[in-house]
Design a protein around this motif. Sequence first.
Motif, PDB file in Angstrom:
ATOM      1  N   GLY A 319       0.543  -1.395   0.444  1.00 22.05           N
ATOM      2  CA  GLY A 319      -0.448   0.224  -0.067  1.00 22.05           C
ATOM      3  C   GLY A 319       0.751   1.321   0.132  1.00 22.05           C
ATOM      4  N   TYR A 320       1.898   1.104   0.079  1.00 20.56           N
ATOM      5  CA  TYR A 320       2.719   2.419   0.087  1.00 20.56           C
ATOM      6  C   TYR A 320       2.773   2.331  -1.619  1.00 20.56           C
ATOM      7  CZ  TYR A 320       2.853   1.919   4.651  1.00 20.56           C
ATOM      8  OH  TYR A 320       2.678   1.167   6.305  1.00 20.56           O
ATOM      9  N   ALA A 321       2.225   3.148  -2.108  1.00 23.23           N
ATOM     10  CA  ALA A 321       2.036   3.521  -3.295  1.00 23.23           C
ATOM     11  C   ALA A 321       3.306   3.993  -4.081  1.00 23.23           C
ATOM     12  CB  ALA A 321       1.135   3.999  -3.874  1.00 23.23           C
ATOM     13  N   TYR A 322       3.545   5.134  -3.344  1.00 23.77           N
ATOM     14  CA  TYR A 322       4.543   6.618  -2.984  1.00 23.77           C
ATOM     15  C   TYR A 322       5.974   6.817  -2.933  1.00 23.77           C
ATOM     16  CZ  TYR A 322       0.463   7.515  -5.965  1.00 23.77           C
ATOM     17  OH  TYR A 322      -0.813   7.906  -6.698  1.00 23.77           O
ATOM     18  N   PRO A 323       6.614   5.267  -2.377  1.00 20.20           N
ATOM     19  CA  PRO A 323       7.925   4.993  -1.474  1.00 20.20           C
ATOM     20  C   PRO A 323       8.796   6.138  -2.530  1.00 20.20           C
ATOM     21  CG  PRO A 323       7.325   2.735  -3.195  1.00 20.20           C
ATOM     22  CD  PRO A 323       6.532   4.429  -3.335  1.00 20.20           C
ATOM     23  N   THR A 324       9.700   6.442  -1.713  1.00 18.97           N
ATOM     24  CA  THR A 324      10.687   7.274  -2.728  1.00 18.97           C
ATOM     25  C   THR A 324      12.603   6.763  -2.133  1.00 18.97           C
ATOM     26  OG1 THR A 324      10.008   9.780  -2.628  1.00 18.97           O
ATOM     27  CG2 THR A 324      12.603   9.066  -2.712  1.00 18.97           C
ATOM     28  N   VAL A 325      12.866   6.010  -2.939  1.00 23.97           N
ATOM     29  CA  VAL A 325      13.966   5.386  -2.827  1.00 23.97           C
ATOM     30  C   VAL A 325      15.552   6.215  -3.426  1.00 23.97           C
ATOM     31  CG1 VAL A 325      15.482   3.377  -2.943  1.00 23.97           C
ATOM     32  CG2 VAL A 325      12.511   2.954  -2.279  1.00 23.97           C
ATOM     33  N   THR A 326      16.264   6.834  -2.769  1.00 21.82           N
ATOM     34  CA  THR A 326      17.697   7.280  -2.970  1.00 21.82           C
ATOM     35  C   THR A 326      18.955   6.947  -2.470  1.00 21.82           C
ATOM     36  OG1 THR A 326      16.165   9.486  -3.037  1.00 21.82           O
ATOM     37  CG2 THR A 326      18.164   9.412  -3.725  1.00 21.82           C
ATOM     38  N   THR A 327      19.668   6.875  -3.990  1.00 21.68           N
ATOM     39  CA  THR A 327      20.907   6.155  -3.106  1.00 21.68           C
ATOM     40  C   THR A 327      21.396   6.992  -3.756  1.00 21.68           C
ATOM     41  OG1 THR A 327      20.406   3.904  -4.598  1.00 21.68           O
ATOM     42  CG2 THR A 327      22.740   4.283  -4.146  1.00 21.68           C
ATOM     43  N   ILE A 328      22.882   7.430  -2.146  1.00 17.98           N
ATOM     44  CA  ILE A 328      23.688   8.332  -2.639  1.00 17.98           C
ATOM     45  C   ILE A 328      25.251   7.557  -2.617  1.00 17.98           C
ATOM     46  CG2 ILE A 328      24.768   9.824  -0.689  1.00 17.98           C
ATOM     47  CD1 ILE A 328      21.632   9.995   0.488  1.00 17.98           C
ATOM     48  N   PRO A 329      26.393   7.597  -3.024  1.00 20.12           N
ATOM     49  CA  PRO A 329      26.898   6.951  -3.465  1.00 20.12           C
ATOM     50  C   PRO A 329      28.086   7.999  -2.561  1.00 20.12           C
ATOM     51  CG  PRO A 329      27.026   8.484  -5.260  1.00 20.12           C
ATOM     52  CD  PRO A 329      25.679   8.485  -4.255  1.00 20.12           C
ATOM     53  N   GLU A 330      28.872   7.334  -1.767  1.00 20.55           N
ATOM     54  CA  GLU A 330      30.470   8.185  -0.899  1.00 20.55           C
ATOM     55  C   GLU A 330      31.146   7.626  -1.773  1.00 20.55           C
ATOM     56  OE1 GLU A 330      30.815   7.797   3.543  1.00 20.55           O
ATOM     57  OE2 GLU A 330      27.881   7.760   3.040  1.00 20.55           O
ATOM     58  N   ILE A 331      32.408   8.841  -2.748  1.00 15.70           N
ATOM     59  CA  ILE A 331      33.455   7.679  -3.714  1.00 15.70           C
ATOM     60  C   ILE A 331      34.832   8.348  -2.186  1.00 15.70           C
ATOM     61  CG2 ILE A 331      34.263   8.676  -5.525  1.00 15.70           C
ATOM     62  CD1 ILE A 331      32.127   9.775  -7.146  1.00 15.70           C
ATOM     63  N   ASN A 332      35.242   7.425  -2.748  1.00 17.49           N
ATOM     64  CA  ASN A 332      37.018   7.368  -2.021  1.00 17.49           C
ATOM     65  C   ASN A 332      38.129   7.064  -3.534  1.00 17.49           C
ATOM     66  OD1 ASN A 332      39.287   6.529  -1.176  1.00 17.49           O
ATOM     67  ND2 ASN A 332      38.558   5.758   0.475  1.00 17.49           N
ATOM     68  N   ASP A 333      38.534   8.063  -3.500  1.00 13.96           N
ATOM     69  CA  ASP A 333      39.453   7.986  -4.735  1.00 13.96           C
ATOM     70  C   ASP A 333      40.655   7.530  -4.785  1.00 13.96           C
ATOM     71  OD1 ASP A 333      37.363   9.202  -7.020  1.00 13.96           O
ATOM     72  OD2 ASP A 333      38.039  10.833  -5.804  1.00 13.96           O
ATOM     73  N   GLU A 334      40.606   6.380  -3.437  1.00 14.63           N
ATOM     74  CA  GLU A 334      42.198   6.990  -3.026  1.00 14.63           C
ATOM     75  C   GLU A 334      42.004   5.241  -3.688  1.00 14.63           C
ATOM     76  OE1 GLU A 334      43.500   7.320   0.664  1.00 14.63           O
ATOM     77  OE2 GLU A 334      43.331   9.035   0.719  1.00 14.63           O
ATOM     78  N   ASP A 335      40.959   4.172  -2.941  1.00 20.74           N
ATOM     79  CA  ASP A 335      41.024   2.645  -3.127  1.00 20.74           C
ATOM     80  C   ASP A 335      40.022   2.310  -4.378  1.00 20.74           C
ATOM     81  OD1 ASP A 335      39.165   3.260  -1.758  1.00 20.74           O
ATOM     82  OD2 ASP A 335      39.032   1.370  -0.165  1.00 20.74           O
TER      83      ASP A 335
END
Length: 830
Positions: A319-335
């Motif tokens: 019944g949760y017809a309008y959920p919001t799913v957001t992917t937040i990337p945290e980039i590590n350029d060293e490795d």
Amino acid sequence: MKCNKLVLAAALVATSSYSMSQTSNEFVVEDIRVEGLQRVALGAALTYLPVQRGDTLNRFRTTQLIRSLYSSTHFEKVELYRDGNVLIVSVAERPTISNIVFEGNDDIKDEQLQESLDSSNIRIGEPLDRTVISSIETGLKDFFYSIGKYNAEVTAIVTPLPRNRVDVKLLFEEGDAAEIRQINIVGNKVFEDDELFKQMELKFDAPWWNFLSETRYQQQTLAGDMEIIESYYKDRGYLQFAITSTQVSMTPEKDGIYVTLNVTEGEQYNVSEIELSGDLLGFEDFISKVLPLKEGDLYNQAEVTFTEEFIANYLGRFGYAYPTVTTIPEINDEDKTVKLTLRVDPGKRIYVRRISFKGNQVTADDVLRQSVVQMEGSWLANRSLETSKAQLSRLTYMESVEFATIRLPGQDDKVDVEFTVKEQASGSFNAGIGYGDATGLSLQAGVQQDNFLGSGKRVGISLNTVSYQKSAQLTYLDPYFTIDGISLGGNIGYSEFDGGDFGLIQYSSKRWSIGANLGYPINEVNRISFGVTYSSVELGANTQPFVQTTRFYEQFADSGDPDAPINYDSITGSVSWTRNTLNRGLFPSDGSSQRASFSTTTPNSEVNFFKLTSDAKWYFPLTRNQRWTVLARLRLGYGNGYGDENGLEQILPFNENFTAGGADTLRGFENNTVGPRGIQLIRSNLITSPSGVPILGNRETNSIALSNRSLGGNAMALGGLELIVPTPFVDSEFDNSVRTSLFYDVGNVWDTEFQYDQYKDLEVVQVSNRGNVIETLPDFGDWKQYRSSAGVSLQWISPMGPMVFSFSRALKEREGDDAKFFTFNIGSTF
């Protein structure tokens, strides 16, 4: 009488250059007179005037009056005059559009053009606003430029007519589309140009045989190709890939395009950690276990998008017809790793207030509601909506189905669901016409209504008097006999059949039957059905004593009168399973359907036999719009007798045999001519059993004759492949009613009880069909003696029912087969 002109048409805006002193031009309006009205009533015109008798007219009131008249959209010219203290308003009404004509447009359909004009309020019967004509011309030119037609011209011609009317003609000179001369990709090192070009829809320098390639420049297609290239990199770990700039240049003649894409690839990244945050409604453990994303894997943008959709769809089930799913990337350029945080906001649980239907002119709402699994008053479930759409689409009287959720003002937890359907002809006039050397002219007719009086019930009546059959049959099916989807059906029929005129061996039969069936839904796509049928059959005398038919006749023949017809009664029970995931009931383009059935006569019947059949179809769309689709078909059948009668082992009655050949089985062959032929023993000193069955004696004196007609067999295997293609010269909007396909059919009918070793050494003395001599006896028990054909088929759902035109060529045929190039049928099943 002299009038002072207050304001000219060119000075009717706020920045008017007209000037007058307040003291010399202000006056009290004693009366108002409107001149020039034709279509607009005086009372309506006065409602647009912000000045009344007794008001003082000044510069501000004058500007306000002019703006009000123009905003009414009825007038294209307004002038004000003063006659003493009388205000005179002189107007010229906008002309009424009498007709709209499009000429020279090929890439834009008339319907699309009219929609564009409707948005500008240019339609027949409405007043014409000339000021929007130029903007329409410019907008249409921009469209042609976006598809590479840079020489296109659009001209609007307005022709005055009597009584202040006009004709509007849009004249198009589209010209040729600019071809892509070259595509350059600059900055790529990981993937070669050719590999990236393969991913793009736009092509250049394509070979002649690649007729599907798109070499015309189209702005939208280029934008889509840029997204495809970006996804191609990001799906392979290049998280920071970007197309930094795009250059599109044109040849001086405007017939060629050069495209350059500048890219920055970046480095590959692996997923170091995946974290779920937000409110997951207690499903954290389940979602974390089934997430497609895995730590340590190469970053994949497609997997990230799929994961977001998976979580949203899963919550949508509850019944949760309008959920919001957001992917937040945290980039590590060293490795070169990235941590992904999936933030989930489920929103409020949404409930359905009302379900409604639009577009159904014949079918009652209650009938459509029977196929909807989403319930009013319950929470909104996306899976239930998709299932409801699929079940409605599978109804044979539905051409298309869409749905929309409508949020209610002031209620953020309730929606209405509206299904928009487009109906198609639900009845069919079943008929067929054909001609063959063996069958001659054949005709048949019948009527079936799948949506009788809009009730969703199927009613059919068939009255045939063709060359091979006289029959009458009445069928009935209520697919929703109960509220939970149990179906109830029945049939009653009578027929007189002549096998010789049907392309089979010469025999006659009479049959009458009555039956009923019940169907039970297992789930949305699976159903099981049970049926019982009582039938009484009379077979004519065994006038042609073939070995196969005599074996059946002798079980019932009267030794005192061997030439008398035989009669037998039987009760047949059946069970069948069906599975259907097709996207449409007629002309599907995706999904599959399978059906398997088992029927057997009861032990107390006078004949004892069983039959197993299965039929399956799979559709594999090749393009997103599903206009190119591959269809794979498979049909299997097997039958035999059980028990014994008068000391003889029972076999499948020859009139129950499977047959092949014709539009529904093996195109390219005459109807029912594929399969085993009747065998007659010829012997100088014929020794027979008391019932007339030949007994093989001295083999050196035996020979055999083969019938010109097929006998059919107790086993069948048919299959085929079809490439469904867009029908030439037919718009895509008719894809649901007209279909063209290139097909390959293959299959065989054989007799598993045939004893080839008993007859293989005997001489064949009779000439087969159409003078073709069969020198050696075919093994009618060998399933590998298959036939095949290929050709093109055109199918059309006409007002009389489905019509099929097939042009085919036999590729693999056997001696004595009757090949057929053209077939035409009305009322075939798809």
